[in-house]
Scaffold this motif. Structure first.
Motif, PDB file in Angstrom:
ATOM      1  N   SER A  28     -33.680 -17.776 -79.836  1.00  0.00           N
ATOM      2  CA  SER A  28     -33.144 -17.824 -78.476  1.00  0.00           C
ATOM      3  C   SER A  28     -32.398 -16.523 -78.239  1.00  0.00           C
ATOM      4  N   ARG A  29     -32.582 -15.954 -77.046  1.00  0.00           N
ATOM      5  CA  ARG A  29     -31.941 -14.675 -76.758  1.00  0.00           C
ATOM      6  C   ARG A  29     -31.331 -14.679 -75.365  1.00  0.00           C
ATOM      7  N   ILE A  30     -30.145 -14.143 -75.273  1.00  0.00           N
ATOM      8  CA  ILE A  30     -29.493 -13.893 -73.988  1.00  0.00           C
ATOM      9  C   ILE A  30     -29.250 -12.388 -73.873  1.00  0.00           C
ATOM     10  N   ARG A  31     -29.630 -11.824 -72.739  1.00  0.00           N
ATOM     11  CA  ARG A  31     -29.382 -10.413 -72.480  1.00  0.00           C
ATOM     12  C   ARG A  31     -28.674 -10.266 -71.140  1.00  0.00           C
ATOM     13  N   ILE A  32     -27.571  -9.543 -71.126  1.00  0.00           N
ATOM     14  CA  ILE A  32     -26.770  -9.353 -69.920  1.00  0.00           C
ATOM     15  C   ILE A  32     -26.787  -7.879 -69.538  1.00  0.00           C
ATOM     16  N   ARG A 177     -30.776 -12.414 -68.549  1.00  0.00           N
ATOM     17  CA  ARG A 177     -32.123 -12.806 -68.941  1.00  0.00           C
ATOM     18  C   ARG A 177     -32.001 -13.718 -70.149  1.00  0.00           C
ATOM     19  N   ALA A 178     -32.502 -14.919 -69.997  1.00  0.00           N
ATOM     20  CA  ALA A 178     -32.520 -15.884 -71.096  1.00  0.00           C
ATOM     21  C   ALA A 178     -33.964 -16.051 -71.548  1.00  0.00           C
ATOM     22  N   SER A 179     -34.192 -16.051 -72.844  1.00  0.00           N
ATOM     23  CA  SER A 179     -35.564 -16.175 -73.326  1.00  0.00           C
ATOM     24  C   SER A 179     -35.606 -16.894 -74.662  1.00  0.00           C
ATOM     25  N   VAL A 180     -36.749 -17.483 -74.937  1.00  0.00           N
ATOM     26  CA  VAL A 180     -37.010 -18.076 -76.247  1.00  0.00           C
ATOM     27  C   VAL A 180     -38.349 -17.559 -76.745  1.00  0.00           C
ATOM     28  N   MET A 181     -38.446 -17.352 -78.052  1.00  0.00           N
ATOM     29  CA  MET A 181     -39.725 -17.008 -78.653  1.00  0.00           C
ATOM     30  C   MET A 181     -40.312 -18.271 -79.264  1.00  0.00           C
ATOM     31  N   MET A 182     -41.498 -18.655 -78.799  1.00  0.00           N
ATOM     32  CA  MET A 182     -42.103 -19.920 -79.187  1.00  0.00           C
ATOM     33  C   MET A 182     -43.367 -19.694 -80.014  1.00  0.00           C
ATOM     34  N   GLU A 236     -27.206 -22.612 -64.557  1.00  0.00           N
ATOM     35  CA  GLU A 236     -28.433 -23.116 -63.935  1.00  0.00           C
ATOM     36  C   GLU A 236     -29.666 -22.427 -64.508  1.00  0.00           C
ATOM     37  N   ILE A 237     -29.577 -21.121 -64.716  1.00  0.00           N
ATOM     38  CA  ILE A 237     -30.695 -20.371 -65.293  1.00  0.00           C
ATOM     39  C   ILE A 237     -31.033 -20.896 -66.682  1.00  0.00           C
TER      40      ILE A 237
END
Length: 358
Positions: A28-32, A177-182, A236-237
């Motif tokens: 899981s990654r958060i980028r600001i 930006r919120a992302s997950v690597m699946m 919310e994001i």
């Protein structure tokens, strides 16, 4: 240095640890994204502006508020060799764009590499937190803590109506930006992946390859992230992304179950063939290596293979990349030589585990 020792020293926290839903969610990654008030965006920077940003961020990182979040090392890209910068890219600590910003770029890296702060990439600052498994909220809280600590020393570019101002309009607002690597081999092998990914794109999410925008998927690895940053809160994001990710997890588990029930022998044959090739091949390119690792990880998760570390996919998907290989073997390698050394490294890594095949 033995491979075991090298793994302990060179792998990031996210490459080793597990986490919630880690059979499907690798990270899981958060980028600001943030910019400093009164200074032009990096695309319009002069050398003087870039140096001013670097000095301001370096001082902020050294301040007591940031020290409470962890111990950081501040590194100018110019002090790193091209190979070292590419290793940072392969470990997902910096972007390819920052790796090319030799003159103006910098990075602040926490000692466990869970947090990296990119300086003078597309924006003045890009604060990134990456964690193993499905831990979006934990990653957000940590990234937000770093952001708040930096803001005690830095004045951000902010508009009352539009929120945080960024170089790219798609990041205006929260700048998050919120992302997950699946890892989705069940959906790929069952032929349902395109339908799922199309549905995901229809709810405002983006699907990319392992290294983000502009990269294609390989080894059944997909990066899913939000596209909208304006008009929604950070919570919310993250909540919207988490909801869709849980649905994808359910579909992937159902696909894996169906593959076992309907064609177990073919699935076991695929897994065992891939393990055999990884264990004995004398040369392999990066694409085939990642696909075989994907098969092996699926076999581990389904209980077909015993005694192999579940983290092997995360470890080797990075360690078999070109720069990392050359770093490990301490020499510049031509593409053909890398294929030989890549196979050698994989064989050596597999020997560290006590493997059984059901």
């Amino acid at each position: 240095m033995s491979l075991s020792d090298f793994l302990q020293r060179a792998t990031s926290r996210w490459m080793k640890d597990g986490g919630p839903e880690d059979d499907i969610i690798l990270t899981s990654r958060i980028r600001i994204a943030r910019n400093l008030q009164g200074l032009p965006f990096p695309i319009l920077q002069t050398d003087t502006h870039a140096d001013e940003v670097i000095r301001a961020v370096q001082e902020a990182v050294a301040a007591e508020a940031v020290a409470k979040v962890g111990k950081f090392e501040f590194i100018r890209c110019a002090s790193l060799s091209p190979l070292d910068r590419q290793v940072f890219v392969e470990k997902h600590l910096i972007s390819p764009d920052l790796a090319e910003a030799e003159k103006h770029g910098a990075i602040a890296l926490r000692d466990d590499e869970a947090i990296s702060i990119m300086v003078n990439e597309e924006d003045h600052l890009r604060i990134q937190c990456i964690m193993p498994g499905l831990r979006l909220e934990d990653a957000w809280h940590l990234a937000s803590a770093v952001d708040d600590a930096l803001e005690q020393s830095l004045l951000y570019a902010f508009h009352e109506k539009f929120g945080y101002l960024t170089a790219c309009p798609t990041n205006v607002g929260t700048g998050i930006r919120a992302s997950v690597m699946m890892h989705l081999p069940g959906l790929v092998l069952s032929g349902n992946i395109q339908r799922m990914l199309t549905a995901v794109s229809h709810v405002g999410l983006a699907v990319r390859g392992m290294y983000g925008e502009g990269t294609e998927s390989n080894g059944s690895l997909f990066q899913v992230s939000n596209q909208v940053t304006l008009g929604e809160t950070e919570e919310e994001i993250i909540g919207n992304l988490s909801s869709v990710v849980h649905q994808l997890i359910d579909h992937e588990r159902a696909a894996r179950k169906a593959l076992l029930q309907e064609n177990r022998e073919a699935l076991e044959d695929r897994v065992c063939r891939s393990f055999g090739i990884l264990a004995y091949a004398r040369r392999m390119d990066s694409r085939e290596t990642l696909q075989r690792l994907s098969d092996v990880r699926l076999g581990i998760d389904l209980g077909i293979l015993k005694g192999v570390s579940s983290g092997i996919l995360k470890e080797l998907m990075v360690m078999t990349q070109p720069a990392f290989l050359q770093k490990y073997f301490h020499e510049e390698l031509a593409p053909g030589e890398r294929d030989i050394r890549r196979a050698m490294l994989v064989r050596e890594r597999l020997r560290l585990d006590d493997t059984e095949v059901r």
